[in-house]
Design an enzyme around this catalytic site. Structure first.
Site, PDB file in Angstrom:
ATOM      1  N   GLU A  86       0.808  -1.220   0.000  1.00 49.90           N
ATOM      2  CA  GLU A  86       0.000   0.000   0.000  1.00 49.90           C
ATOM      3  C   GLU A  86       0.843   1.271   0.000  1.00 49.90           C
ATOM      4  O   GLU A  86       0.516   2.238  -0.699  1.00 49.90           O
ATOM      5  CB  GLU A  86      -0.949   0.006   1.195  1.00 49.90           C
ATOM      6  CG  GLU A  86      -2.142  -0.940   1.068  1.00 49.90           C
ATOM      7  CD  GLU A  86      -1.792  -2.383   1.398  1.00 49.90           C
ATOM      8  OE1 GLU A  86      -2.644  -3.271   1.174  1.00 49.90           O
ATOM      9  OE2 GLU A  86      -0.669  -2.630   1.874  1.00 49.90           O
ATOM     10  N   HIS A 122      -9.271  -5.493  11.279  1.00 50.48           N
ATOM     11  CA  HIS A 122      -9.937  -5.281   9.996  1.00 50.48           C
ATOM     12  C   HIS A 122     -11.320  -4.654  10.165  1.00 50.48           C
ATOM     13  O   HIS A 122     -12.162  -4.768   9.278  1.00 50.48           O
ATOM     14  CB  HIS A 122     -10.070  -6.605   9.237  1.00 50.48           C
ATOM     15  CG  HIS A 122      -8.777  -7.225   8.845  1.00 50.48           C
ATOM     16  ND1 HIS A 122      -7.929  -7.803   9.761  1.00 50.48           N
ATOM     17  CD2 HIS A 122      -8.168  -7.352   7.644  1.00 50.48           C
ATOM     18  CE1 HIS A 122      -6.858  -8.274   9.133  1.00 50.48           C
ATOM     19  NE2 HIS A 122      -6.982  -8.001   7.848  1.00 50.48           N
TER      20      HIS A 122
END
Length: 325
Positions: free
Chosen positions: A60, A129
């Site tokens: 990322e 998450h």
């Protein structure tokens, strides 16, 4: 009007804008060959090719940085994070590069880029998450933060975000990709920073955004059966915030309840509460109430998830408290 899924609304927005402007491209993990982790980009590789729909490694920080550099040099990237939990790996590029570059370069470089992907709880995905970072990014000057709650808003706001000359954080929800809603046949844009009054009422202002709008809508419908009419506001964006619509509604209803899927400290609801008490204090007939996540990381067990997240029962309880019913 026609009914489409949330994911289809996002796909249409990106595809329409990519047909309009060849400088727009989509980049992220599994967006091309796999058609997107949530099938948002399904078919886009076939239409636009591998130079404009780009699969990346699981890095990322790397592809966010590539996107920022591309935006500084005249392109208009859409960077997809598989979840905004993973954006923490890239947060230096978002905060210290994308958000600040126009200011640091005295306007010589703009960064017209959209960072998009799902935010918040998505079922039993546990602590790492299931986090909400809307308030984190909204705390940063130079960023705009958009959190749609239905297909109509998703399409109109994403098209506007892609055309914006500034970096935009566009936060969705895994639990909403299959939701259906009506969108117009013709092209349309929605203004960033303009809230939507989705239900009018005179007894209490009920404010929310993103998938928590489902909680707000359900609570308002339930209370209407008992004679309490809530004015429900969909915030749509959390930077900028449409304070004018909120304050005018509170001046009419004299009460405010905010539903937000985030931890309570330094949340969007904290900021709104401050602004309303500062600018509409004389109109308030009860303390402002807010419903947020409990102040713990989201557990795995479904019974505990239900206890931690905002829900209809807690919202109704808050509304009854401020309306003294």
């Amino acid at each position: 009007m026609r009914e489409i899924q949330f994911r289809e609304a996002l796909r249409e927005a990106m595809s329409e804008e990519m047909r309009r402007d060849e400088n727009i491209f989509l980049m992220g993990e599994e967006v091309a060959e796999y058609n997107g982790a949530y099938k948002v980009s399904q078919g886009m590789l076939d239409e636009f090719g591998s130079k404009r729909v780009i699969d990346t490694p699981i890095t990322e920080l790397g592809f966010a940085g590539v996107g920022v550099g591309a935006a500084m040099n005249g392109l208009r990237p859409i960077i997809e994070f598989m979840t905004f939990n993973f954006s923490l790996v890239a947060i230096d590029q978002i905060i210290n590069s994308a958000a600040k570059m126009r200011s640091m370069s005295a306007g010589q470089y703009g960064v017209p880029i959209v960072f998009r992907g799902p935010t918040g709880n998505a079922g039993q995905l546990s602590q790492q998450h299931s986090q909400n970072f809307e308030n984190w990014y909204a705390n940063t000057p130079g960023l705009k933060v958009v959190v749609p709650s239905n297909p109509y808003d998703a399409k109109g706001l994403l098209k506007t975000s892609i055309r914006d000359e500034n970096p935009v954080i566009f936060m969705e929800s895994e639990l909403m990709y299959g939701d259906k809603g009506e969108v117009p046949e013709e092209e349309y844009l929605l203004e960033i920073g303009q809230a939507d009054i989705v239900r009018t009422g005179s007894d209490v202002t009920l404010l929310s955004f993103g998938k928590m709008m489902k909680i707000a809508d359900a609570a308002a419908r339930e209370l209407s059966k008992e004679g309490t009419e809530a004015e429900v506001i969909n915030l749509r964006t959390v930077r900028p915030i449409d304070y004018t619509t909120i304050v005018e509604s509170v001046k009419k209803t004299n009460r405010l309840v905010i539903v937000e899927e985030a931890w309570p400290l330094a949340s969007i609801s904290s900021e709104i509460s401050h602004h309303v008490q500062r600018n509409a204090f004389d109109y308030l007939d009860a303390p402002i109430h807010r419903i947020t996540n409990k102040d713990v990381s989201l557990p795995y067990a479904p019974t505990l998830i239900e206890e931690v997240l905002p829900n209809i029962g807690r919202t109704i309880e808050a509304i009854k408290a401020v309306t003294y019913t």
